[in-house]
Design a protein around this motif. Sequence first.
Motif, PDB file in Angstrom:
ATOM      1  N   ALA A 108      33.449  43.109  32.196  1.00 21.87           N
ATOM      2  CA  ALA A 108      34.593  42.849  33.085  1.00 21.87           C
ATOM      3  C   ALA A 108      34.408  43.461  34.466  1.00 21.87           C
ATOM      4  O   ALA A 108      35.130  43.130  35.410  1.00 21.87           O
ATOM      5  CB  ALA A 108      35.877  43.374  32.447  1.00 21.87           C
ATOM      6  N   LEU A 134      45.777  37.730  31.945  1.00 16.63           N
ATOM      7  CA  LEU A 134      45.370  37.366  30.593  1.00 16.63           C
ATOM      8  C   LEU A 134      45.433  35.846  30.429  1.00 16.63           C
ATOM      9  O   LEU A 134      46.383  35.206  30.884  1.00 16.63           O
ATOM     10  CB  LEU A 134      46.357  38.012  29.612  1.00 16.63           C
ATOM     11  CG  LEU A 134      45.909  38.247  28.194  1.00 16.63           C
ATOM     12  CD1 LEU A 134      44.755  39.267  28.154  1.00 16.63           C
ATOM     13  CD2 LEU A 134      47.077  38.781  27.357  1.00 16.63           C
ATOM     14  N   GLN A 167      42.819  43.377  23.917  1.00 15.38           N
ATOM     15  CA  GLN A 167      42.498  42.604  25.121  1.00 15.38           C
ATOM     16  C   GLN A 167      43.579  42.758  26.195  1.00 15.38           C
ATOM     17  O   GLN A 167      43.284  42.754  27.382  1.00 15.38           O
ATOM     18  CB  GLN A 167      42.215  41.145  24.740  1.00 15.38           C
ATOM     19  CG  GLN A 167      40.920  41.090  23.926  1.00 15.38           C
ATOM     20  CD  GLN A 167      40.504  39.705  23.470  1.00 15.38           C
ATOM     21  OE1 GLN A 167      39.931  38.944  24.240  1.00 15.38           O
ATOM     22  NE2 GLN A 167      40.766  39.381  22.218  1.00 15.38           N
ATOM     23  N   GLY A 204      39.524  37.286  34.878  1.00 13.13           N
ATOM     24  CA  GLY A 204      40.593  37.391  33.882  1.00 13.13           C
ATOM     25  C   GLY A 204      40.013  37.746  32.519  1.00 13.13           C
ATOM     26  O   GLY A 204      38.795  37.738  32.326  1.00 13.13           O
ATOM     27  N   ILE A 205      40.918  38.066  31.587  1.00 13.94           N
ATOM     28  CA  ILE A 205      40.534  38.399  30.211  1.00 13.94           C
ATOM     29  C   ILE A 205      41.088  37.327  29.274  1.00 13.94           C
ATOM     30  O   ILE A 205      42.264  36.977  29.351  1.00 13.94           O
ATOM     31  CB  ILE A 205      41.074  39.792  29.807  1.00 13.94           C
ATOM     32  CG1 ILE A 205      40.517  40.897  30.722  1.00 13.94           C
ATOM     33  CG2 ILE A 205      40.774  40.092  28.333  1.00 13.94           C
ATOM     34  CD1 ILE A 205      39.001  41.057  30.724  1.00 13.94           C
ATOM     35  N   ALA A 209      42.816  44.086  29.881  1.00 13.99           N
ATOM     36  CA  ALA A 209      43.311  43.382  31.074  1.00 13.99           C
ATOM     37  C   ALA A 209      44.038  44.361  31.993  1.00 13.99           C
ATOM     38  O   ALA A 209      43.842  44.358  33.212  1.00 13.99           O
ATOM     39  CB  ALA A 209      44.234  42.232  30.662  1.00 13.99           C
ATOM     40  N   VAL A 211      36.084  34.091  32.939  1.00 13.44           N
ATOM     41  CA  VAL A 211      37.091  34.825  32.173  1.00 13.44           C
ATOM     42  C   VAL A 211      36.400  35.197  30.863  1.00 13.44           C
ATOM     43  O   VAL A 211      35.696  34.368  30.281  1.00 13.44           O
ATOM     44  CB  VAL A 211      38.337  33.951  31.911  1.00 13.44           C
ATOM     45  CG1 VAL A 211      39.228  34.560  30.836  1.00 13.44           C
ATOM     46  CG2 VAL A 211      39.132  33.757  33.210  1.00 13.44           C
ATOM     47  N   GLY A 220      49.786  36.330  33.179  1.00 11.61           N
ATOM     48  CA  GLY A 220      48.713  35.452  32.742  1.00 11.61           C
ATOM     49  C   GLY A 220      49.188  34.022  32.636  1.00 11.61           C
ATOM     50  O   GLY A 220      50.181  33.634  33.241  1.00 11.61           O
ATOM     51  N   LEU A 227      43.523  42.855  35.534  1.00 14.59           N
ATOM     52  CA  LEU A 227      43.279  41.410  35.493  1.00 14.59           C
ATOM     53  C   LEU A 227      44.369  40.689  34.697  1.00 14.59           C
ATOM     54  O   LEU A 227      45.000  41.286  33.831  1.00 14.59           O
ATOM     55  CB  LEU A 227      41.924  41.134  34.824  1.00 14.59           C
ATOM     56  CG  LEU A 227      40.671  41.612  35.571  1.00 14.59           C
ATOM     57  CD1 LEU A 227      39.441  41.487  34.675  1.00 14.59           C
ATOM     58  CD2 LEU A 227      40.485  40.827  36.868  1.00 14.59           C
TER      59      LEU A 227
END
Length: 292
Positions: A101, A150, A139, A108-109, A143, A65, A178, A148
């Motif tokens: 990424a 978070l 961010q 994930g971020i 994502a 991540v 997330g 993706l």
Amino acid sequence: AFILSMRLIDSHCHVQFNAYKDDANEVIGRAIEADTLMIAVGSQNSTSRRAVEYAKKYPKKIWAVIGLHPVHLTEQEVDEEEIIFKTREEKFDFEFYKKLAQEPEVVGIGECGLDFYHLPPNHSLEEVKKIQEDAFYKQVELADEMNLPLVIHCRAAHFHLIPVLQKLIKQGKLKNRGVAHCFTGNWPEAEAYLDLGFYIGLTGVICFPPKKNDPQPTLDFLEVAKNTPLDRLLIETDAPYLAPPPFRGKRNEPAYVRYVVEKIAEIKGETAEKVAQQTVKNTLNLFKKIKL
């Protein structure tokens, strides 16, 4: 006693951090031996890049991540119980993180969010809020662009972050949601994250005994562990930080995530196996790029 028949995923650790620079391979080896897979989470550009390198070196054992932690947005000295470190100021470089990424190992971020607990001495709270929020929005944007989830870091700031998330979700952002990682808030705060569709990440903190002079925080997150539905929990070590007893005050490592499983099982009156299986399933539900 460890239940060695369980496969686990430590959904948040930092095996690529300097705390392991001399023995990372041994630490990772112990986790693998304990049938524990790992998500290595970045905190700035160097540790994000290293998370990807480790994931490439240990395919299907480690995933990455990547992101910029709020304490790295300003220069300050951070004193975590186990480790004291100096941060250098980093601006969120969208293009750098976007390129990184695209690596298949990035799932994930984060970790990104708000931290009003560690405040740099030379900035006002208002300034820090603005700097942290700006980096957080970027961010979230990344994502969403990369499809993706978070990984959220929030300390002493839930009251501020929850409305921000509510607003973003109303605008149709954060479609992969997330996890509120290393959650140490109270039940109403946890409930707010759950209502928004987030997972709650629990660490070895739930194994700590209540502080005699201030037992409330511990009672709060034991209530969170009890009330959060099992299908919305992730387990994590946050290693090298927050080692559970019997390793309290020492460097944590991913193999110790079993203590978190056993404690959740005890709190919920479930078997450790059931907690292990469900948290693996939850981790795969959230981090869809992980293929076992």
